[in-house]
Design a protein around this motif. Structure first.
Motif, PDB file in Angstrom:
ATOM      1  N   ARG A 174      16.755 -36.036  70.729  1.00  0.00           N
ATOM      2  CA  ARG A 174      15.839 -37.573  69.718  1.00  0.00           C
ATOM      3  C   ARG A 174      14.979 -37.986  70.866  1.00  0.00           C
ATOM      4  N   ASP A 221      13.210 -41.242  72.307  1.00  0.00           N
ATOM      5  CA  ASP A 221      12.978 -42.659  71.766  1.00  0.00           C
ATOM      6  C   ASP A 221      12.502 -43.565  72.575  1.00  0.00           C
ATOM      7  N   HIS A 238      10.221 -46.939  72.782  1.00  0.00           N
ATOM      8  CA  HIS A 238      10.704 -48.589  73.051  1.00  0.00           C
ATOM      9  C   HIS A 238       9.252 -48.867  73.823  1.00  0.00           C
ATOM     10  N   TYR A 287       4.764 -41.409  72.072  1.00  0.00           N
ATOM     11  CA  TYR A 287       4.834 -39.814  71.560  1.00  0.00           C
ATOM     12  C   TYR A 287       4.103 -39.001  70.862  1.00  0.00           C
ATOM     13  N   SER A 299      10.561 -40.858  63.236  1.00  0.00           N
ATOM     14  CA  SER A 299      11.058 -43.004  62.571  1.00  0.00           C
ATOM     15  C   SER A 299      10.285 -43.596  63.145  1.00  0.00           C
ATOM     16  N   LEU A 321       9.401 -49.630  68.423  1.00  0.00           N
ATOM     17  CA  LEU A 321      10.576 -48.614  67.865  1.00  0.00           C
ATOM     18  C   LEU A 321       9.404 -46.930  67.982  1.00  0.00           C
ATOM     19  N   ARG A 350      10.468 -43.316  66.885  1.00  0.00           N
ATOM     20  CA  ARG A 350      12.504 -41.700  67.267  1.00  0.00           C
ATOM     21  C   ARG A 350      11.699 -40.632  66.757  1.00  0.00           C
ATOM     22  N   TRP A 367      11.924 -36.996  66.459  1.00  0.00           N
ATOM     23  CA  TRP A 367      13.686 -35.295  66.856  1.00  0.00           C
ATOM     24  C   TRP A 367      12.488 -33.866  67.188  1.00  0.00           C
ATOM     25  N   SER A 400      14.466 -42.600  76.324  1.00  0.00           N
ATOM     26  CA  SER A 400      16.045 -42.996  76.641  1.00  0.00           C
ATOM     27  C   SER A 400      15.420 -41.443  76.085  1.00  0.00           C
TER      28      SER A 400
END
Length: 405
Positions: free
Chosen positions: A213, A215, A217, A238, A262, A274, A276, A278, A312
């Motif tokens: 995952r 993340d 931010h 991302y 997400s 954020l 997120r 996977w 992270s």
């Protein structure tokens, strides 16, 4: 059997299946399994982790001596909008293979069992093979109780709502000790058999694979008033990471996929705070997988720093390379070779399975049935009836060879 199972959990809009763990669709599939077992006079058993068992020659695992049982089966749950064959083909074929043994008049000298492992796909709680992992001790009860779905429902809450006792979950070494061989039939998730022209193959190994995952931010802000140079936009970080994953996998001859995302606050006119995502990554060996994931993490970190975004990375699950027991694998090849016109192909796979989880505890093997398109985890997943029949007959031959006089 196939026609009875086909409508359960099917979404009419997509044609795909949404058979998620401990939901109504899952309950329907479980009821189907129990009905199939009882219609054949098999002893039905539910284990401490919610996995279903149907026994021939025993009333349950407590009647079986260590190493005596021959077990087959797979799973009935699905990924979101998954296909009809992934998992269910193995369960349907197991019951059909037992019917074939009875038609032949075969006399099992060992107890036979068919199993439906729960929550193999991990679609609801994000961890694959929960039922078999708990049984094998590869997932602790404490960690399992922390699993939650997208709505915040925990695994114990979901089990309890479905009428099962979550307080019993945990390792089941006594049950596993009874298994002398576990053989899982599965539709091939790839085109190796289609390219070779073979209806059935034997698995050699499962590639190491895992889920990570990421993340990112950033800072939420107005999409219409915030200057581009003033933004801390995690979506940019991302997006660059997704492209980097594809490049890292291509260079290494591996696989890497960002298939779930997400976003918060998830507004069309809002810069996200954020993102997120996977990552699913797989490779033929551990060193290659480590190299690919490290490269993706490094690219993500560099881009995040450029965008003013904090990153992270958490590894949520991992399965090392699985070499199916050579003696059992070779025995399957020998059994099937007696009636085949040419040697049965032996092939590896990048897909994880319950057989892979159990391989560290009991002898396991797998049979693959040809998939003419190679498409899987999709409503377009397919297998021809003749190939499915060939899979049933192959599984019957294997069970006869392993368990009958």
């Amino acid at each position: 059997m196939w026609q009875e199972l086909r409508p359960l959990g099917r979404n009419s809009a997509t044609g795909g299946y949404r058979r998620y763990a401990w939901t109504g669709a899952d309950a329907d599939c479980r009821a189907w399994f129990r009905a199939q077992a009882e219609a054949r006079g098999l002893a039905y058993e539910l284990d401490r982790n919610g996995n279903q068992w149907a026994w021939l020659g025993a009333t349950g695992h407590q009647d079986v001596a260590p190493g005596e049982a021959v077990v087959t089966g797979s799973h009935l749950d699905s990924v979101p909008d998954g296909g009809a064959f992934d998992g269910p083909l193995g369960v349907v074929s197991s019951f059909a293979a037992l019917d074939e043994l009875r038609r032949r008049g075969a006399d099992p000298a060992k107890p036979l069992a068919i199993v439906n492992f729960g929550d193999e796909e991990g679609a609801r709680f994000g961890l694959a093979c929960v039922g078999s992992r708990l049984t094998a001790g590869a997932l602790t009860p404490e960690a399992a109780r922390e699993l939650r779905d997208a709505d915040g429902v925990s695994l114990p809450q979901a089990m309890e709502r479905a009428g099962y006792d979550p307080d019993t979950i945990g390792p089941d070494p006594e049950r596993l000790a009874t298994i002398g061989a576990f053989v899982e039939l599965h539709v091939e998730q790839g085109r190796a058999l289609d390219l070779s022209g073979d209806p059935v193959g034997v698995a050699s190994a499962i590639w190491p694979h895992g889920r990570w995952r990421f993340d990112f931010h950033g800072e939420a802000n107005h999409a219409g008033t915030t200057r581009l140079e003033d933004r801390r936009d995690p979506m940019l970080s991302y997006a660059a990471t997704v492209l980097a994953a594809r490049e890292q996998a291509r260079l290494a001859g591996a696989l890497a996929t960002f298939g779930k995302i997400s976003v918060e606050p998830n507004g069309v006119n809002a810069i996200p705070s954020l993102v997120r995502g996977w990552l699913d990554s797989r490779a033929a060996d551990q060193e290659t997988l480590d190299t690919v994931v490290h490269g993706i993490e490094q690219a993500a970190a560099e881009r995040a720093a450029r965008d003013g975004v904090d990153l992270s990375v958490v590894r949520e699950s991992f399965t090392p390379v699985v070499e199916f027991e050579h003696a059992l694998r070779d025995e399957l090849s020998t059994i099937l070779g007696k009636t085949a016109e040419r040697p049965v192909p032996v092939l590896g796979t990048g897909a994880g399975h319950d057989a892979g989880i159990l391989s560290g505890t009991v002898p396991t093997a797998m049979l693959f049935v040809r998939n003419p398109t190679g498409v899987s985890h999709s409503p377009a997943e397919a297998a021809e009836e003749d190939d499915c029949t060939a899979g049933v007959l192959a599984l019957a031959d294997v069970l006869e060879g392993l368990a009958c006089r």
